[in-house]
Design a protein around this motif. Structure first.
Motif, short mmCIF file in Angstrom:
data_model
loop_
_atom_site.label_atom_id
_atom_site.label_comp_id
_atom_site.label_asym_id
_atom_site.label_seq_id
_atom_site.Cartn_x
_atom_site.Cartn_y
_atom_site.Cartn_z
N LYS A 68 -4.97 29.25 -34.00
CA LYS A 68 -3.86 28.96 -34.79
C LYS A 68 -3.70 29.48 -36.27
CE LYS A 68 -4.64 24.44 -35.84
NZ LYS A 68 -4.56 22.92 -35.90
N TYR A 74 1.38 35.44 -37.31
CA TYR A 74 2.53 34.89 -38.03
C TYR A 74 3.71 36.02 -38.23
CZ TYR A 74 -0.86 31.62 -39.74
OH TYR A 74 -1.55 30.52 -39.75
N ARG A 78 10.08 33.92 -38.08
CA ARG A 78 10.02 32.79 -37.26
C ARG A 78 9.56 31.55 -38.30
NH1 ARG A 78 5.77 30.14 -36.05
NH2 ARG A 78 4.29 31.57 -36.37
N ILE A 79 8.52 32.04 -39.44
CA ILE A 79 8.45 31.09 -40.32
C ILE A 79 9.58 30.64 -41.29
CG2 ILE A 79 6.88 30.78 -42.61
CD1 ILE A 79 4.87 32.72 -41.19
N ARG A 81 12.78 30.65 -40.28
CA ARG A 81 13.44 29.91 -39.55
C ARG A 81 13.42 28.66 -39.06
NH1 ARG A 81 12.99 33.04 -34.73
NH2 ARG A 81 13.43 35.04 -35.62
N GLU A 82 11.85 28.27 -39.00
CA GLU A 82 11.33 27.05 -39.14
C GLU A 82 11.36 26.29 -40.29
OE1 GLU A 82 7.48 27.39 -37.80
OE2 GLU A 82 7.87 28.06 -35.75
N ALA A 83 11.39 27.00 -41.22
CA ALA A 83 11.48 26.44 -42.57
C ALA A 83 12.89 25.79 -42.95
CB ALA A 83 11.06 27.09 -43.93
N TRP A 84 13.88 26.52 -42.66
CA TRP A 84 15.23 26.23 -42.61
C TRP A 84 15.62 24.99 -41.67
CZ3 TRP A 84 18.04 26.99 -46.72
CH2 TRP A 84 17.86 28.26 -47.46
N GLY A 85 14.78 24.91 -40.62
CA GLY A 85 15.12 23.74 -39.81
C GLY A 85 16.32 23.96 -38.97
N ASP A 86 17.26 23.07 -38.79
CA ASP A 86 18.51 23.17 -38.15
C ASP A 86 19.55 23.91 -38.71
OD1 ASP A 86 17.27 21.67 -36.19
OD2 ASP A 86 17.68 19.81 -37.03
#
Length: 138
Positions: A68, A74, A78-79, A81-86
């Motif tokens: 991981k 990485y 995607r990083i 997108r995940e940081a912004w959340g919803d």
């Protein structure tokens, strides 16, 4: 004619080497050599498994857990997108209508200010003018 197979050897080179090996070893010693080869492969597998167990015991982390942290996995998109959340993209970027109204209103105000008393024959602004060149400035 470089091969891309085992150790850079192609299929035909491996066949020729196998035939040479069979001729050199001979049919009488072939079973003994095969058993010895199987023993070496088993010892190598055992050594790899023991080394893996030792590394996991010493580090306290499994080899699979280290995957991981592999930097090749990485993806910046995607990083983010995940940081912004919803949050959806539409919530972050203003709509075109809002941009058009805001930009149009600001542009109209700036154009009206720039064209006061400076309208051409058609009554339109000629756009931004070039700054005057100053010989003494350089």
């Amino acid at each position: 004619m470089g091969g891309t197979g085992f150790f850079g050897l192609g299929g035909w080179e491996l066949v020729v080497l196998l035939i040479i090996f069979l001729v050199v070893v001979g049919p009488q010693r072939l079973p003994d050599v095969t058993r010895q080869l199987v023993r070496w492969v088993r010892q190598a597998r055992r050594w790899v498994d023991d080394s893996r167990t030792t590394v996991e015991d010493e580090m306290g982390i499994a080899i699979e857990d280290l995957k991981k942290y592999d930097p090749r996995q990485y993806d910046p998109r995607r990083i983010i997108r995940e940081a912004w959340g919803d949050t959806d993209l539409e919530d972050l970027v203003p709509s075109k209508e809002a941009l058009g109204v805001a930009a149009g209103g600001a542009a109209a105000g700036a154009a009206a200010t720039a064209t006061k008393g400076k309208k051409g024959a058609a009554g339109k602004d000629k756009g931004p003018q070039r700054a005057p060149f100053d010989d003494e400035a350089t």
